[in-house]
Design an enzyme around this catalytic site. Structure first.
Site, short mmCIF file in Angstrom:
data_model
loop_
_atom_site.label_atom_id
_atom_site.label_comp_id
_atom_site.label_asym_id
_atom_site.label_seq_id
_atom_site.Cartn_x
_atom_site.Cartn_y
_atom_site.Cartn_z
N ASP A 199 -9.60 3.78 11.62
CA ASP A 199 -8.50 2.83 11.44
C ASP A 199 -8.73 1.64 12.37
OD1 ASP A 199 -5.88 1.76 10.77
OD2 ASP A 199 -5.26 3.82 10.33
N ASP B 35 -13.00 -1.21 10.27
CA ASP B 35 -12.50 -2.31 9.45
C ASP B 35 -12.99 -2.09 8.02
OD1 ASP B 35 -11.93 -4.67 8.17
OD2 ASP B 35 -13.05 -5.96 9.54
N VAL B 36 -12.07 -1.76 7.11
CA VAL B 36 -12.47 -1.42 5.74
C VAL B 36 -13.00 -2.62 4.96
CG1 VAL B 36 -10.98 0.59 5.51
CG2 VAL B 36 -10.10 -1.67 4.90
N SER C 7 -1.93 4.64 -6.85
CA SER C 7 -0.47 4.59 -6.85
C SER C 7 -0.03 4.67 -8.30
CB SER C 7 0.03 3.27 -6.24
OG SER C 7 1.40 3.05 -6.53
N TYR D 9 -1.10 -5.85 -6.83
CA TYR D 9 -1.17 -4.48 -6.35
C TYR D 9 -1.44 -3.50 -7.49
CZ TYR D 9 0.31 -0.20 -3.91
OH TYR D 9 0.36 1.05 -3.36
N PHE E 139 7.20 7.56 -1.54
CA PHE E 139 7.16 8.45 -0.38
C PHE E 139 7.90 7.82 0.78
CE2 PHE E 139 4.22 10.74 -2.83
CZ PHE E 139 3.94 11.95 -2.22
N THR F 129 8.31 7.02 4.64
CA THR F 129 7.57 6.88 5.90
C THR F 129 8.46 6.12 6.88
OG1 THR F 129 6.56 4.72 5.44
CG2 THR F 129 5.41 6.68 4.59
#
Length: 260
Positions: A36, A59-60, A149, A162, A195, A197
């Site tokens: 992460d 870093d993705v 998703s 998205y 969900f 969080t």
């Protein structure tokens, strides 16, 4: 799949889904890399879980950063399980604003880069890492779990970017599983619904009343450990491959979200 003596990587490992998955992987015996960019949270989670957890700044959006994380994982043991569950800002908004101005293409591309391109990057680099390990007696080498998703199947108003990115993750799943079949690597995607969080900044009941009343059964929002439990089942069940699994309590997104 027995994870004893193996390593695992959770990309996005400090988030709600990610940290729950890290905990389950560690409990299953895997030395797990928490990948992460939230250094303080990552180090705190690694310290809490002990020697079976290692934090790696990742870093993705960078090939080099993701590749370095997998070099760390390979030093800990053969890589058997990878869960890609990173978040990211991403841009929302309708195709046309109230004044008739279209959303800039750059904002659309930003969401695609964060959610789709980064998933492909993580998947491809993970596959190369897993492929370097020796196969198990079953012929399997490992599994990559990606995260879409239900917006990728029925995006709501304002979710063009998205929804397109997450639809891309879903579309990637089967051909990737077919590509990687010769080296014994499975690919499965989880498509979560709504969900709860801490990011909601309110109680679970308040969040449900605002965002979750369309959930059929159970009549509540999903919990991060339920995502993690499914991810671990996918790791354990060698016959799950090339599939996208909805995890949503039978929720189907309407065209427009409920106004709070």
């Amino acid at each position: 799949m027995d994870l004893t003596g193996a390593s695992a990587v959770v990309i996005g490992g400090t988030g709600g889904f990610g940290s729950a998955t890290v905990r389950r992987l560690v409990a299953a015996g895997a030395t797990t890399v928490i990948a992460d960019v939230r250094d303080d949270a990552g180090k705190a989670l690694a310290d809490e879980l002990g020697e079976k957890a290692v934090y790696a700044h990742t870093d993705v959006t960078s090939d080099a950063s993701v590749a370095e994380t997998f070099r760390v994982a390979e030093d800990l043991g053969p890589v058997r399980a990878v869960v890609v569950v990173h978040g990211g800002g991403g841009a929302g908004g309708r195709l046309l604003g109230r004044d008739g101005t279209p959303v800039p293409t750059e904002l659309f591309a930003q969401s695609i880069d964060i959610f789709l391109n980064a998933t492909y990057r993580a998947l491809s680099i993970a596959a190369a890492s897993i492929a370097r390990s020796e196969p198990l007696d079953s012929g399997q080498r490992g599994v990559v779990v990606t995260t879409a998703s239900i917006a990728g199947l029925e995006g709501q108003v304002g979710q063009t970017a998205y929804g397109a990115a997450k639809a891309g993750v879903i579309g990637l799943t089967l051909p990737a599983a077919r590509d990687l079949a010769p080296v014994g690597i499975r690919v499965v995607t989880i498509a979560p619904g709504t969900f709860f969080t801490p990011a909601f900044g309110m109680s679970e009941e308040e969040a449900y009343q605002r965002f979750g009343t369309a959930i059929q059964n159970p009549k509540r929002m999903g919990r991060a450990d339920e995502y993690a439990a499914l991810a671990l089942h996918i790791v354990d069940n060698d016959y799950l491959n090339g599939e996208t699994i909805r995890l949503d309590g039978a929720l189907r997104f309407p065209a427009s979200p409920k106004k709070g």
